[in-house]
Enzyme design. Structure first.
Site, mmCIF file in Angstrom:
data_model
loop_
_atom_site.group_PDB
_atom_site.id
_atom_site.type_symbol
_atom_site.label_atom_id
_atom_site.label_comp_id
_atom_site.label_asym_id
_atom_site.label_seq_id
_atom_site.Cartn_x
_atom_site.Cartn_y
_atom_site.Cartn_z
ATOM 1 N N HIS A 192 34.351 31.789 -38.907
ATOM 2 C CA HIS A 192 34.186 33.368 -37.775
ATOM 3 C C HIS A 192 32.815 33.480 -37.196
ATOM 4 O O HIS A 192 32.308 34.481 -37.397
ATOM 5 C CB HIS A 192 34.752 34.540 -38.172
ATOM 6 C CG HIS A 192 35.178 35.354 -37.127
ATOM 7 N ND1 HIS A 192 36.454 36.338 -37.120
ATOM 8 C CD2 HIS A 192 34.577 35.776 -35.954
ATOM 9 C CE1 HIS A 192 36.457 36.988 -36.269
ATOM 10 N NE2 HIS A 192 35.328 36.678 -35.273
ATOM 11 N N ARG A 205 41.337 35.015 -31.920
ATOM 12 C CA ARG A 205 41.745 35.697 -33.313
ATOM 13 C C ARG A 205 42.764 34.828 -34.183
ATOM 14 O O ARG A 205 43.649 34.237 -33.452
ATOM 15 C CB ARG A 205 42.413 36.927 -32.729
ATOM 16 C CG ARG A 205 41.389 38.147 -32.748
ATOM 17 C CD ARG A 205 40.508 38.447 -33.877
ATOM 18 N NE ARG A 205 39.563 39.478 -33.655
ATOM 19 C CZ ARG A 205 38.151 39.357 -33.184
ATOM 20 N NH1 ARG A 205 37.733 37.806 -33.169
ATOM 21 N NH2 ARG A 205 37.405 40.326 -32.932
HETATM 22 P P1 NDP Z 1 38.370 39.842 -22.175
HETATM 23 O O1 NDP Z 1 39.054 41.153 -22.346
HETATM 24 O O2 NDP Z 1 37.200 39.657 -21.227
HETATM 25 O O3 NDP Z 1 39.362 38.687 -21.863
HETATM 26 C C1 NDP Z 1 40.657 38.358 -22.549
HETATM 27 C C2 NDP Z 1 41.512 37.607 -21.781
HETATM 28 O O4 NDP Z 1 42.670 37.265 -22.330
HETATM 29 C C3 NDP Z 1 41.622 38.019 -20.495
HETATM 30 O O5 NDP Z 1 41.924 36.943 -19.266
HETATM 31 C C4 NDP Z 1 43.413 38.697 -20.575
HETATM 32 O O6 NDP Z 1 44.283 38.328 -19.537
HETATM 33 C C5 NDP Z 1 43.608 37.713 -21.502
HETATM 34 N N1 NDP Z 1 44.885 38.169 -22.052
HETATM 35 C C6 NDP Z 1 45.134 39.263 -22.961
HETATM 36 N N2 NDP Z 1 46.377 39.416 -23.456
HETATM 37 C C7 NDP Z 1 47.075 38.293 -22.824
HETATM 38 C C8 NDP Z 1 48.416 38.006 -23.038
HETATM 39 N N3 NDP Z 1 49.335 38.692 -23.531
HETATM 40 N N4 NDP Z 1 48.856 36.983 -22.241
HETATM 41 C C9 NDP Z 1 47.964 36.271 -21.549
HETATM 42 N N5 NDP Z 1 46.558 36.496 -21.252
HETATM 43 C C10 NDP Z 1 45.952 37.552 -22.147
HETATM 44 O O7 NDP Z 1 37.855 39.652 -23.742
HETATM 45 P P2 NDP Z 1 36.526 38.507 -23.886
HETATM 46 O O8 NDP Z 1 36.723 37.065 -23.279
HETATM 47 O O9 NDP Z 1 35.248 39.377 -24.084
HETATM 48 O O10 NDP Z 1 36.931 38.197 -25.528
HETATM 49 C C11 NDP Z 1 38.296 37.426 -25.865
HETATM 50 C C12 NDP Z 1 38.299 37.492 -27.424
HETATM 51 O O11 NDP Z 1 37.703 36.594 -28.030
HETATM 52 C C13 NDP Z 1 38.102 38.809 -28.096
HETATM 53 O O12 NDP Z 1 39.221 39.924 -28.003
HETATM 54 C C14 NDP Z 1 37.772 38.673 -29.419
HETATM 55 O O13 NDP Z 1 39.406 38.582 -30.102
HETATM 56 C C15 NDP Z 1 37.454 37.045 -29.476
HETATM 57 N N6 NDP Z 1 36.133 36.951 -29.876
HETATM 58 C C16 NDP Z 1 35.893 36.072 -31.053
HETATM 59 C C17 NDP Z 1 34.432 35.764 -31.220
HETATM 60 C C18 NDP Z 1 34.242 34.958 -32.556
HETATM 61 O O14 NDP Z 1 33.047 34.965 -32.787
HETATM 62 N N7 NDP Z 1 35.023 34.042 -32.808
HETATM 63 C C19 NDP Z 1 33.413 36.379 -30.718
HETATM 64 C C20 NDP Z 1 34.003 37.559 -29.773
HETATM 65 C C21 NDP Z 1 34.964 37.593 -29.393
HETATM 66 P P3 NDP Z 1 43.802 39.260 -18.090
HETATM 67 O O15 NDP Z 1 42.505 38.741 -17.300
HETATM 68 O O16 NDP Z 1 44.802 39.236 -17.192
HETATM 69 O O17 NDP Z 1 43.232 40.720 -18.549
HETATM 70 C C1 OXD Z 2 33.985 39.691 -31.925
HETATM 71 C C2 OXD Z 2 34.134 38.784 -32.966
HETATM 72 O O1 OXD Z 2 35.265 40.277 -31.515
HETATM 73 O O2 OXD Z 2 33.019 38.710 -33.510
HETATM 74 O O3 OXD Z 2 32.734 40.049 -31.139
HETATM 75 O O4 OXD Z 2 35.114 38.287 -33.493
#
Ligand code: NDP
Ligand code: OXD
Length: 319
Positions: free
Chosen positions: A282, A234
């Site tokens: 994005h 993000r």
């Molecule tokens: P998940 O919930 O599967 O994974 C999130 C990861 O981030 C986990 O490993 C989590 O740790 C870690 N995390 C969260 N908060 C913290 C923190 N404060 N400190 C350290 N680690 C942290 O999400 P996804 O992998 O499915 O997606 C990740 C993000 O990708 C989405 O939330 C979205 O913002 C972004 N995204 C962007 C897209 C784009 O097109 N650019 C498309 C889709 C998603 P833990 O394993 O310990 O819970």
């Molecule tokens: C998502 C994105 O969160 O597209 O899926 O950013």
């Protein structure tokens, strides 16, 4: 037989794609697509389900009886910030289409930097035939911040190409074949990282995390003498002024950004024209709307037959 609840669709997506994906979807249910002006006057009381991406701010006050809210994407920051969000399960979109697209994007960006694509592009424009010294993938350690669904898949694919991959997450993880770090060992993780990949959700803890201080802690021992920053999590997690300064001063060697503090990226941003910076709007991993509706249908089936929903957001953690 009990009447099936209608489904509210409130998706700030391309409406042609939504209309195509809705053909044949949610059989036997009324679909209320809030993008249609005709749906505005519809009473939304008594409706169980809504599928949303950046929904209208009045949705939750107008639909007070929702039982499940489905996010149109993997991230849920777009909905968690709406004050009226009811205290019901919030389900995010986890699907191989989205995961594969994200991994493709991450792998592509790592390769663009590793294979010095910008330098060759520039040479092409000048009709220069010169081979550059080529580091190996195994000379680079990719550190992924956010080793969840997307981070782990990208990690596995980068490993197949020969990159060393390490991961950082909030909780400590045991992942076969990969060294992992938890929140408390961030500095040790950064000190090992030549290419930093951000795949974090936007939460209060991750806001502005990618800043000058963090960049200064990254490894400078890699083949380019300075690290590369890649972010598709993000934009709110990055401080763009610090990225620009770090690129100008050589603290960063290059960057790839799919997400921005403000989207669309303002025209005056210096990032648009910086050398060794790759930008996408994005678009790393958009939701496949058909796949989204199939998944929501499956989740509704689970819910109505008393099985637990999957991919339910931890509202306290914020993702
Ligand atoms: P998940 O919930 O599967 O994974 C999130 C990861 O981030 C986990 O490993 C989590 O740790 C870690 N995390 C969260 N908060 C913290 C923190 N404060 N400190 C350290 N680690 C942290 O999400 P996804 O992998 O499915 O997606 C990740 C993000 O990708 C989405 O939330 C979205 O913002 C972004 N995204 C962007 C897209 C784009 O097109 N650019 C498309 C889709 C998603 P833990 O394993 O310990 O819970
Ligand atoms: C998502 C994105 O969160 O597209 O899926 O950013």
């Amino acid at each position: 037989m009990q009447k099936k609840s209608p489904v509210i669709i409130d998706l700030r997506f391309d409406q042609e794609q939504v209309a195509n994906a809705l053909k044949g979807a949610f059989a036997g249910r009324e679909i209320i697509n809030r993008a249609h002006p005709g749906s505005r006057a519809r009473d939304l009381a008594g409706i169980d389900y809504a599928v949303v991406w950046k929904p209208g701010s009045d949705l939750f006050s107008r639909a007070p009886d929702l039982k499940v809210v489905f996010s149109g994407g993997a991230g849920v920051d777009h909905v968690l910030n709406i004050p009226d969000l009811p205290d019901v399960p919030l389900v995010r979109f986890v699907d191989p289409t989205l995961t594969n697209w994200m991994s493709e994007w991450v792998v592509m960006q790592c390769l663009l930097h590793l294979r010095q694509f910008r330098a060759y592009e520039s040479q092409n424009r000048q009709r220069i035939w010169r081979e550059l010294v080529q580091p190996r993938a195994s000379d680079m350690t990719v550190g992924i911040m956010g080793i969840g669904v997307l981070g782990l898949d990208a990690a596995r694919k980068l490993q197949m190409l020969g990159f060393n991959v390490i991961g950082w997450s909030r909780s400590k993880k045991e992942i076969e074949g990969m060294e992992t770090f938890d929140a408390a060992s961030l500095d040790a993780f950064l000190g090992r990282t030549d290419i930093l990949v951000g795949l974090l959700p936007h939460t209060p803890e991750t806001t502005g995390i990618f800043d000058a201080q963090l960049f200064s802690k990254l490894s400078r021992k890699g083949p380019f003498g300075a690290p590369v920053f890649i972010n598709a999590g993000r934009g709110a997690s990055q401080v763009e002024a610090d990225i620009v300064s770090a690129l100008q001063s050589g603290v960063l060697h290059g960057a790839s950004l799919d997400v921005f503090e403000k989207e669309p990226l303002p025209l005056e941003s210096p990032l648009w024209t910086m050398d060794k910076v790759f930008l996408t709007p994005h678009a790393a991993a958009a939701s496949d709307v058909k796949a989204l509706f199939v998944q929501v249908e499956q989740q509704i089936e689970r819910f109505e037959s008393g099985q637990p929903l999957t991919h339910v957001v931890d509202r306290k953690a914020g993702y």
